[in-house]
Design a protein around this motif. Structure first.
Motif, PDB file in Angstrom:
ATOM      1  N   PHE A  90      70.492  40.068  29.633  1.00  0.00           N
ATOM      2  CA  PHE A  90      70.119  38.656  29.489  1.00  0.00           C
ATOM      3  C   PHE A  90      71.186  37.752  30.113  1.00  0.00           C
ATOM      4  O   PHE A  90      70.888  36.848  30.887  1.00  0.00           O
ATOM      5  CB  PHE A  90      69.933  38.311  28.009  1.00  0.00           C
ATOM      6  N   SER A  91      72.450  38.020  29.773  1.00  0.00           N
ATOM      7  CA  SER A  91      73.543  37.218  30.327  1.00  0.00           C
ATOM      8  C   SER A  91      73.670  37.411  31.834  1.00  0.00           C
ATOM      9  O   SER A  91      73.988  36.467  32.566  1.00  0.00           O
ATOM     10  CB  SER A  91      74.865  37.599  29.646  1.00  0.00           C
ATOM     11  N   SER A  92      73.396  38.620  32.316  1.00  0.00           N
ATOM     12  CA  SER A  92      73.440  38.880  33.756  1.00  0.00           C
ATOM     13  C   SER A  92      72.371  38.076  34.489  1.00  0.00           C
ATOM     14  O   SER A  92      72.632  37.504  35.548  1.00  0.00           O
ATOM     15  CB  SER A  92      73.247  40.375  34.031  1.00  0.00           C
ATOM     16  N   PHE A  93      71.183  38.016  33.908  1.00  0.00           N
ATOM     17  CA  PHE A  93      70.102  37.239  34.518  1.00  0.00           C
ATOM     18  C   PHE A  93      70.438  35.752  34.515  1.00  0.00           C
ATOM     19  O   PHE A  93      70.120  35.035  35.462  1.00  0.00           O
ATOM     20  CB  PHE A  93      68.791  37.494  33.771  1.00  0.00           C
ATOM     21  N   GLN A  94      71.093  35.287  33.436  1.00  0.00           N
ATOM     22  CA  GLN A  94      71.531  33.890  33.396  1.00  0.00           C
ATOM     23  C   GLN A  94      72.548  33.611  34.497  1.00  0.00           C
ATOM     24  O   GLN A  94      72.505  32.570  35.160  1.00  0.00           O
ATOM     25  CB  GLN A  94      72.152  33.591  32.031  1.00  0.00           C
ATOM     26  N   LEU A  95      73.450  34.553  34.692  1.00  0.00           N
ATOM     27  CA  LEU A  95      74.483  34.410  35.722  1.00  0.00           C
ATOM     28  C   LEU A  95      73.862  34.320  37.108  1.00  0.00           C
ATOM     29  O   LEU A  95      74.286  33.510  37.947  1.00  0.00           O
ATOM     30  CB  LEU A  95      75.449  35.587  35.640  1.00  0.00           C
ATOM     31  N   ILE A  96      72.848  35.135  37.367  1.00  0.00           N
ATOM     32  CA  ILE A  96      72.230  35.182  38.695  1.00  0.00           C
ATOM     33  C   ILE A  96      71.343  33.970  38.946  1.00  0.00           C
ATOM     34  O   ILE A  96      71.387  33.365  40.024  1.00  0.00           O
ATOM     35  CB  ILE A  96      71.416  36.490  38.844  1.00  0.00           C
ATOM     36  N   THR A  97      70.535  33.614  37.943  1.00  0.00           N
ATOM     37  CA  THR A  97      69.539  32.549  38.162  1.00  0.00           C
ATOM     38  C   THR A  97      70.093  31.146  37.922  1.00  0.00           C
ATOM     39  O   THR A  97      69.486  30.170  38.363  1.00  0.00           O
ATOM     40  CB  THR A  97      68.334  32.762  37.240  1.00  0.00           C
ATOM     41  N   GLY A  98      71.240  31.036  37.248  1.00  0.00           N
ATOM     42  CA  GLY A  98      71.816  29.720  36.992  1.00  0.00           C
ATOM     43  C   GLY A  98      72.041  28.894  38.253  1.00  0.00           C
ATOM     44  O   GLY A  98      71.592  27.754  38.342  1.00  0.00           O
ATOM     45  N   PRO A  99      72.735  29.435  39.270  1.00  0.00           N
ATOM     46  CA  PRO A  99      72.926  28.671  40.508  1.00  0.00           C
ATOM     47  C   PRO A  99      71.610  28.337  41.212  1.00  0.00           C
ATOM     48  O   PRO A  99      71.491  27.269  41.836  1.00  0.00           O
ATOM     49  CB  PRO A  99      73.782  29.609  41.368  1.00  0.00           C
ATOM     50  N   ILE A 100      70.630  29.231  41.106  1.00  0.00           N
ATOM     51  CA  ILE A 100      69.333  28.979  41.745  1.00  0.00           C
ATOM     52  C   ILE A 100      68.634  27.799  41.078  1.00  0.00           C
ATOM     53  O   ILE A 100      68.134  26.887  41.755  1.00  0.00           O
ATOM     54  CB  ILE A 100      68.448  30.238  41.681  1.00  0.00           C
ATOM     55  N   VAL A 101      68.617  27.813  39.743  1.00  0.00           N
ATOM     56  CA  VAL A 101      67.993  26.707  39.008  1.00  0.00           C
ATOM     57  C   VAL A 101      68.752  25.404  39.255  1.00  0.00           C
ATOM     58  O   VAL A 101      68.153  24.336  39.402  1.00  0.00           O
ATOM     59  CB  VAL A 101      67.943  27.034  37.501  1.00  0.00           C
ATOM     60  N   GLY A 102      70.078  25.489  39.326  1.00  0.00           N
ATOM     61  CA  GLY A 102      70.865  24.293  39.626  1.00  0.00           C
ATOM     62  C   GLY A 102      70.531  23.711  40.974  1.00  0.00           C
ATOM     63  O   GLY A 102      70.405  22.488  41.139  1.00  0.00           O
ATOM     64  N   THR A 103      70.366  24.569  41.996  1.00  0.00           N
ATOM     65  CA  THR A 103      70.003  24.103  43.327  1.00  0.00           C
ATOM     66  C   THR A 103      68.610  23.482  43.333  1.00  0.00           C
ATOM     67  O   THR A 103      68.375  22.430  43.960  1.00  0.00           O
ATOM     68  CB  THR A 103      70.038  25.277  44.328  1.00  0.00           C
ATOM     69  N   LEU A 104      67.673  24.114  42.622  1.00  0.00           N
ATOM     70  CA  LEU A 104      66.318  23.563  42.540  1.00  0.00           C
ATOM     71  C   LEU A 104      66.306  22.208  41.849  1.00  0.00           C
ATOM     72  O   LEU A 104      65.559  21.300  42.245  1.00  0.00           O
ATOM     73  CB  LEU A 104      65.403  24.534  41.787  1.00  0.00           C
ATOM     74  N   SER A 105      67.168  22.065  40.833  1.00  0.00           N
ATOM     75  CA  SER A 105      67.225  20.772  40.143  1.00  0.00           C
ATOM     76  C   SER A 105      67.816  19.684  41.026  1.00  0.00           C
ATOM     77  O   SER A 105      67.503  18.502  40.854  1.00  0.00           O
ATOM     78  CB  SER A 105      68.036  20.908  38.846  1.00  0.00           C
ATOM     79  N   ASP A 106      68.673  20.060  41.976  1.00  0.00           N
ATOM     80  CA  ASP A 106      69.189  19.080  42.931  1.00  0.00           C
ATOM     81  C   ASP A 106      68.081  18.550  43.831  1.00  0.00           C
ATOM     82  O   ASP A 106      68.104  17.381  44.241  1.00  0.00           O
ATOM     83  CB  ASP A 106      70.289  19.706  43.791  1.00  0.00           C
ATOM     84  N   HIS A 107      67.114  19.402  44.144  1.00  0.00           N
ATOM     85  CA  HIS A 107      66.032  19.010  45.048  1.00  0.00           C
ATOM     86  C   HIS A 107      64.864  18.350  44.328  1.00  0.00           C
ATOM     87  O   HIS A 107      64.278  17.381  44.830  1.00  0.00           O
ATOM     88  CB  HIS A 107      65.531  20.237  45.822  1.00  0.00           C
ATOM     89  N   PHE A 108      64.504  18.870  43.153  1.00  0.00           N
ATOM     90  CA  PHE A 108      63.308  18.396  42.467  1.00  0.00           C
ATOM     91  C   PHE A 108      63.601  17.522  41.251  1.00  0.00           C
ATOM     92  O   PHE A 108      62.678  16.982  40.647  1.00  0.00           O
ATOM     93  CB  PHE A 108      62.452  19.599  42.034  1.00  0.00           C
ATOM     94  N   GLY A 109      64.867  17.402  40.895  1.00  0.00           N
ATOM     95  CA  GLY A 109      65.236  16.573  39.753  1.00  0.00           C
ATOM     96  C   GLY A 109      65.532  17.403  38.513  1.00  0.00           C
ATOM     97  O   GLY A 109      64.997  18.497  38.339  1.00  0.00           O
ATOM     98  N   ARG A 110      66.397  16.875  37.639  1.00  0.00           N
ATOM     99  CA  ARG A 110      66.775  17.603  36.427  1.00  0.00           C
ATOM    100  C   ARG A 110      65.627  17.666  35.426  1.00  0.00           C
ATOM    101  O   ARG A 110      65.349  18.716  34.858  1.00  0.00           O
ATOM    102  CB  ARG A 110      67.976  16.937  35.757  1.00  0.00           C
ATOM    103  N   LYS A 111      64.970  16.528  35.219  1.00  0.00           N
ATOM    104  CA  LYS A 111      63.972  16.460  34.154  1.00  0.00           C
ATOM    105  C   LYS A 111      62.783  17.384  34.374  1.00  0.00           C
ATOM    106  O   LYS A 111      62.339  18.044  33.419  1.00  0.00           O
ATOM    107  CB  LYS A 111      63.516  15.015  33.964  1.00  0.00           C
ATOM    108  N   PRO A 112      62.212  17.479  35.603  1.00  0.00           N
ATOM    109  CA  PRO A 112      61.097  18.433  35.785  1.00  0.00           C
ATOM    110  C   PRO A 112      61.508  19.875  35.500  1.00  0.00           C
ATOM    111  O   PRO A 112      60.755  20.613  34.851  1.00  0.00           O
ATOM    112  CB  PRO A 112      60.713  18.244  37.261  1.00  0.00           C
ATOM    113  N   LEU A 113      62.700  20.286  35.953  1.00  0.00           N
ATOM    114  CA  LEU A 113      63.170  21.643  35.691  1.00  0.00           C
ATOM    115  C   LEU A 113      63.464  21.841  34.209  1.00  0.00           C
ATOM    116  O   LEU A 113      63.187  22.916  33.642  1.00  0.00           O
ATOM    117  CB  LEU A 113      64.422  21.935  36.516  1.00  0.00           C
ATOM    118  N   LEU A 114      64.001  20.811  33.576  1.00  0.00           N
ATOM    119  CA  LEU A 114      64.273  20.899  32.143  1.00  0.00           C
ATOM    120  C   LEU A 114      62.973  21.037  31.359  1.00  0.00           C
ATOM    121  O   LEU A 114      62.877  21.842  30.421  1.00  0.00           O
ATOM    122  CB  LEU A 114      65.041  19.656  31.684  1.00  0.00           C
ATOM    123  N   LEU A 115      61.959  20.282  31.754  1.00  0.00           N
ATOM    124  CA  LEU A 115      60.659  20.366  31.081  1.00  0.00           C
ATOM    125  C   LEU A 115      60.049  21.757  31.240  1.00  0.00           C
ATOM    126  O   LEU A 115      59.535  22.332  30.272  1.00  0.00           O
ATOM    127  CB  LEU A 115      59.718  19.304  31.648  1.00  0.00           C
TER     128      LEU A 115
END
Length: 199
Positions: free
Chosen positions: A67-92
């Motif tokens: 679980f923690s490994s998946f968080q480590l891998i996908t965290g930067p990806i989700v962060g990059t997506l939130s830069d492009h599409f906004g924090r709130k849509p990704l948070l929702l």
């Protein structure tokens, strides 16, 4: 008696002032509180639930490591997506997925099904990271340290309250099922076929 009343009035005024100062960003604190509360409600009984399904201690600890490994891998990806599409849509999306995942977890009756959902949560559940990013985006720089401190206070409050609630429900028959449902929806459907022992 008058002195006690005076202290109570001063304390109430202080609490009211604090709430007013937090009102502009209170939704961030509430999201952080609910996210940790849902986790802290289930996790105290999570390992015991997996043991009932025949999982070994190694399998349980390996699942948490993955679980923690998946968080480590996908965290930067989700962060990059939130830069492009906004924090709130990704948070929702993260919150919606968490709701569905916890609800589904309550219906699982095998180790593999729970493990699959837990690993998917590792990929998509980044509520805390996105919530802290919202502080950086919306809170003035001179107030960000205070905002992070208040968020941490709400998280600590969740860790104080939620395990007690989770422990109480887990004492009942099909307790894990009700725990899973109570973390995401007010409507509890029919109880699934699970062992007739406290969960």
């Amino acid at each position: 008696c008058v002195g006690v009343c005076l202290v109570f009035v001063c304390f109430a005024q202080y609490i009211y002032t604090v709430i007013l100062k937090m009102s502009n960003f209170i939704y961030i604190y509430i999201i952080g509180f609910l996210d940790i509360a849902s986790l802290a409600t289930i996790m105290p009984t999570f390992n015991r639930r997996l043991l009932k399904f025949g999982a070994s201690h190694l399998q349980i600890t390996l699942l948490e490591s993955l679980f923690s490994s998946f968080q480590l891998i996908t965290g930067p990806i989700v962060g990059t997506l939130s830069d492009h599409f906004g924090r709130k849509p990704l948070l929702l999306l993260s919150m919606i997925f968490s709701v569905l995942a916890f609800f589904a977890m309550g219906h699982c009756d095998t180790y593999l099904s729970i493990a699959a959902i837990r690993l998917m949560l590792g990929c998509f559940k980044h509520t805390q990271m996105l919530g802290k990013s919202l502080i950086g985006d919306n809170v003035p720089k001179n107030q960000q340290l205070s905002a992070h401190g208040k968020l941490n206070s709400f998280i600590s409050l969740a860790f104080m309250i939620a395990p007690i609630y989770g422990g109480y429900l887990s004492e009942h028959e099909n307790g894990f099922y009700y725990l899973s449902c109570s973390t995401n929806t007010p409507n509890t459907p029919n109880t699934p076929n699970t062992p007739n022992t406290p969960n």
